[in-house]
Enzyme design. Structure first.
Site, PDB file in Angstrom:
ATOM      1  N   ASN A   1      11.868  -4.576  -4.572  1.00  0.00           N
ATOM      2  CA  ASN A   1      11.603  -5.852  -5.260  1.00  0.00           C
ATOM      3  C   ASN A   1      11.847  -7.038  -4.331  1.00  0.00           C
ATOM      4  O   ASN A   1      11.109  -8.022  -4.352  1.00  0.00           O
ATOM      5  CB  ASN A   1      12.512  -5.992  -6.490  1.00  0.00           C
ATOM      6  CG  ASN A   1      12.017  -5.180  -7.678  1.00  0.00           C
ATOM      7  OD1 ASN A   1      10.918  -4.637  -7.659  1.00  0.00           O
ATOM      8  ND2 ASN A   1      12.836  -5.087  -8.720  1.00  0.00           N
TER       9      ASN A   1
ATOM     10  N   SER B   1       0.896  -0.175  -9.872  1.00  0.00           N
ATOM     11  CA  SER B   1       1.136  -1.482 -10.501  1.00  0.00           C
ATOM     12  C   SER B   1       0.958  -1.284 -12.003  1.00  0.00           C
ATOM     13  O   SER B   1       0.410  -0.256 -12.441  1.00  0.00           O
ATOM     14  CB  SER B   1       0.141  -2.518  -9.964  1.00  0.00           C
ATOM     15  OG  SER B   1      -1.150  -2.191 -10.433  1.00  0.00           O
TER      16      SER B   1
ATOM     17  N   GLY C   1      -0.406  -7.600  -0.949  1.00  0.00           N
ATOM     18  CA  GLY C   1       0.577  -6.853  -0.158  1.00  0.00           C
ATOM     19  C   GLY C   1       1.944  -6.738  -0.818  1.00  0.00           C
ATOM     20  O   GLY C   1       2.822  -6.051  -0.284  1.00  0.00           O
ATOM     21  N   ALA C   2       2.128  -7.351  -1.990  1.00  0.00           N
ATOM     22  CA  ALA C   2       3.448  -7.277  -2.642  1.00  0.00           C
ATOM     23  C   ALA C   2       3.820  -5.830  -2.946  1.00  0.00           C
ATOM     24  O   ALA C   2       4.944  -5.377  -2.672  1.00  0.00           O
ATOM     25  CB  ALA C   2       3.450  -8.093  -3.925  1.00  0.00           C
ATOM     26  N   GLY C   3       2.857  -5.100  -3.489  1.00  0.00           N
ATOM     27  CA  GLY C   3       3.120  -3.705  -3.837  1.00  0.00           C
ATOM     28  C   GLY C   3       3.383  -2.863  -2.592  1.00  0.00           C
ATOM     29  O   GLY C   3       4.194  -1.934  -2.605  1.00  0.00           O
ATOM     30  N   ASP C   4       2.701  -3.193  -1.507  1.00  0.00           N
ATOM     31  CA  ASP C   4       2.887  -2.448  -0.255  1.00  0.00           C
ATOM     32  C   ASP C   4       4.290  -2.700   0.299  1.00  0.00           C
ATOM     33  O   ASP C   4       4.997  -1.764   0.677  1.00  0.00           O
ATOM     34  CB  ASP C   4       1.857  -2.895   0.792  1.00  0.00           C
ATOM     35  CG  ASP C   4       0.434  -2.856   0.258  1.00  0.00           C
ATOM     36  OD1 ASP C   4       0.166  -2.035  -0.624  1.00  0.00           O
ATOM     37  OD2 ASP C   4      -0.392  -3.664   0.719  1.00  0.00           O
TER      38      ASP C   4
HETATM   39  N1  LIG Z   1       5.560 -13.537  -8.468  1.00  0.00           N
HETATM   40  C1  LIG Z   1       6.517 -12.680  -8.090  1.00  0.00           C
HETATM   41  N2  LIG Z   1       7.821 -13.058  -8.134  1.00  0.00           N
HETATM   42  C2  LIG Z   1       8.801 -12.215  -7.747  1.00  0.00           C
HETATM   43  N3  LIG Z   1       8.591 -10.954  -7.309  1.00  0.00           N
HETATM   44  C3  LIG Z   1       7.312 -10.514  -7.258  1.00  0.00           C
HETATM   45  C4  LIG Z   1       6.214 -11.347  -7.639  1.00  0.00           C
HETATM   46  N4  LIG Z   1       5.076 -10.650  -7.489  1.00  0.00           N
HETATM   47  C5  LIG Z   1       5.445  -9.429  -7.026  1.00  0.00           C
HETATM   48  N5  LIG Z   1       6.781  -9.342  -6.884  1.00  0.00           N
HETATM   49  C6  LIG Z   1       7.568  -8.171  -6.433  1.00  0.00           C
HETATM   50  O1  LIG Z   1       6.735  -7.272  -5.742  1.00  0.00           O
HETATM   51  C7  LIG Z   1       6.605  -6.035  -6.462  1.00  0.00           C
HETATM   52  C8  LIG Z   1       5.185  -5.537  -6.365  1.00  0.00           C
HETATM   53  O2  LIG Z   1       4.328  -6.491  -6.943  1.00  0.00           O
HETATM   54  P1  LIG Z   1       3.101  -6.115  -7.867  1.00  0.00           P
HETATM   55  O3  LIG Z   1       3.560  -5.483  -9.113  1.00  0.00           O
HETATM   56  O4  LIG Z   1       2.303  -7.360  -7.954  1.00  0.00           O
HETATM   57  O5  LIG Z   1       2.375  -4.983  -6.994  1.00  0.00           O
HETATM   58  P2  LIG Z   1       0.852  -4.710  -6.719  1.00  0.00           P
HETATM   59  O6  LIG Z   1       0.016  -5.154  -7.875  1.00  0.00           O
HETATM   60  O7  LIG Z   1       0.763  -3.323  -6.264  1.00  0.00           O
HETATM   61  O8  LIG Z   1       0.616  -5.702  -5.491  1.00  0.00           O
HETATM   62  P3  LIG Z   1      -0.626  -5.827  -4.503  1.00  0.00           P
HETATM   63  O9  LIG Z   1      -1.743  -4.959  -5.013  1.00  0.00           O
HETATM   64  O10 LIG Z   1      -0.930  -7.284  -4.568  1.00  0.00           O
HETATM   65  O11 LIG Z   1      -0.081  -5.388  -3.196  1.00  0.00           O
HETATM   66  C9  LIG Z   1       7.070  -6.334  -7.884  1.00  0.00           C
HETATM   67  O12 LIG Z   1       7.599  -5.178  -8.499  1.00  0.00           O
HETATM   68  C10 LIG Z   1       8.109  -7.421  -7.648  1.00  0.00           C
HETATM   69  O13 LIG Z   1       9.345  -6.860  -7.344  1.00  0.00           O
HETATM   70  O1  LIG Z   2      -4.452  -5.822   2.352  1.00  0.00           O
HETATM   71  C1  LIG Z   2      -4.597  -5.530   0.991  1.00  0.00           C
HETATM   72  C2  LIG Z   2      -3.360  -4.848   0.470  1.00  0.00           C
HETATM   73  O2  LIG Z   2      -3.074  -3.723   1.239  1.00  0.00           O
HETATM   74  C3  LIG Z   2      -3.484  -4.466  -0.986  1.00  0.00           C
HETATM   75  O3  LIG Z   2      -2.398  -3.686  -1.400  1.00  0.00           O
HETATM   76  C4  LIG Z   2      -4.734  -3.688  -1.269  1.00  0.00           C
HETATM   77  O4  LIG Z   2      -4.848  -3.569  -2.657  1.00  0.00           O
HETATM   78  C5  LIG Z   2      -5.973  -4.372  -0.738  1.00  0.00           C
HETATM   79  O5  LIG Z   2      -7.092  -3.543  -0.915  1.00  0.00           O
HETATM   80  C6  LIG Z   2      -5.838  -4.709   0.738  1.00  0.00           C
HETATM   81  O6  LIG Z   2      -6.984  -5.406   1.151  1.00  0.00           O
END
Ligand SMILES: Nc1ncnc2c1ncn2[C@@H]1O[C@H](COP(=O)(O)OP(=O)(O)OP(=O)(O)O)[C@@H](O)[C@H]1O
Ligand SMILES: O[C@H]1[C@H](O)[C@@H](O)[C@H](O)[C@@H](O)[C@H]1O
EC number: 2.7.1.64
Length: 352
Positions: free
Chosen positions: A275, A198, A248-251
């Protein structure tokens, strides 16, 4: 077998190729997520990057093997059963949403690891070959030797940096990050194909250095993501979403990226799929359930995009990705009964 060149031709941005019947290996623990706002528990859900990623792969009909450890207290029925460590408890994360659960951005979430299940050892991982490996720990369960085994048995490995750089406060379990160089994993990274971070986590690595070793993907919430591959840098636009919970967005992003790669999309096109799945995930608390019609439309658009790219290499440029983005947007919004507001306003999406 060692992996001197971690990216076989099908995974380079320039000459993608579909992997027939891909074998994908996901390694990382499931966990229990507890979402807390203003001192009260607002939700308890299945968590862990492995759960979000397998949800995307299963929904997209990409077969995967999953290695995960939980305790006997594990509460959820899952498609890919975990290893039960009898003496241990399931990993638990508490996420504190001080600014409100529907806030936008990342400063609103403070994570604490309350309990930690056992690490995943090389001997827990099957001794067979995989096309794609995903090292996606959340609570420190991936050890350097675990990642070493993964790069031995998988043609390409994608790593979520959160599996490598998290450390946990011994008193309250709060999650801190260390620099990738001091993580104990740095010596293996030249054998990794993709490193996902991220934008907050990217501050803990030298992107300029890492992008010479592997393809670096930095996600940035509502702004989409950026791909760094040697001297190329590509901005991949986001989809419009009404964020409820960023967990879970990043996952899911990583799940979508791998679905796109095994389908034979270029890395930027696959990241667009990432995305899309990331944006759907932030609209749900816990695991999103993807609409079947939407999934079908996405499949059709992926096939269409591949044909287009095969016909003309000029279709791989940014302008054409805008078209792919536009075609995926209605696939997402039109058929979803859950999004009446976005249906009216959201077709153009946030393409900045
Ligand atoms: N508010 C949002 N609106 C639209 N797309 C989003 C939004 N938040 C996340 N995304 C999509 O999800 C992808 C991953 O989100 P983010 O950058 O928040 O990852 P992350 O911090 O690893 O997430 P997490 O740790 O919560 O799983 C982004 O690149 C984007 O494409
Ligand atoms: O379920 C969530 C999710 O997998 C996130 O990506 C992680 O950062 C958290 O630690 C986890 O609790």
């Amino acid at each position: 077998m060692t992996q001197n060149h971690p990216l076989p031709p099908q995974q380079t941005p320039h000459s993608p190729r579909r992997i027939p019947n891909p074998r994908v290996l996901i390694v990382g623990n499931y966990c229990h997520d507890v979402l807390i706002q203003n001192g009260a528990v607002v939700a308890e859900t299945l968590g862990g990057a492995a759960s979000f990623i397998s949800n995307v792969l299963d929904s997209s009909s990409v077969a995967c093997d999953l290695v995960s450890k939980v305790g006997r207290d594990f509460r959820y029925e899952v498609t890919h059963p975990p290893i039960v460590a009898p003496e241990k408890e399931t990993t638990v994360f508490e996420a504190y949403f001080d600014l409100g659960i529907d806030g936008v951005g990342h400063a609103d979430r403070v994570l604490k690891r309350v309990t930690a299940c056992d690490p995943i050892l090389p001997s827990d991982i099957p001794d067979s070959r995989f096309d794609f490996g995903m090292a996606v720990g959340v609570g420190g369960e991936i050890l350097p030797e675990t990642l070493e085994k993964m790069v031995e048995i998988c043609d390409v490995v994608a790593v979520d940096i959160q599996a490598l750089i998290r450390v946990f406060d011994p008193v309250d379990g709060s999650v801190k990050l260390v620099n990738l160089k001091e993580s104990g994993f740095h010596h293996i990274l030249h054998r990794v194909g993709f490193l996902k971070a991220s934008s907050d986590e990217a501050l803990f690595m030298d992107v300029e250095q890492m992008k010479q070793l592997c393809c670096v993907v930095v996600t940035n919430g509502e702004k989409g993501c950026r791909i760094y591959d040697k001297d190329d840098e590509t901005v991949v636009p986001p989809f419009l979403a009404k964020q409820v919970d960023p967990t879970g967005a990043g996952d899911s992003f990583l799940g979508g990226l791998v679905v796109g790669l095994v389908e034979g999309l270029t890395v930027p096109d696959a990241a667009l799929l990432g995305n899309l799945f990331g944006s759907i995930t932030v609209e749900h608390i816990g695991q999103p359930k993807f609409d079947l019609m939407m999934l079908q439309r996405v499949k059709e658009e992926v096939q269409r995009r591949k044909k287009q790219c095969n016909l003309s290499s000029s279709h791989k440029n940014n302008n054409d990705r805008d078209e792919f983005h536009a075609r995926l947007s209605p696939a997402r919004f039109q058929d979803s009964p859950l999004q009446p507001k976005l249906l009216v306003n959201g077709l153009s999406g946030d393409r900045s």
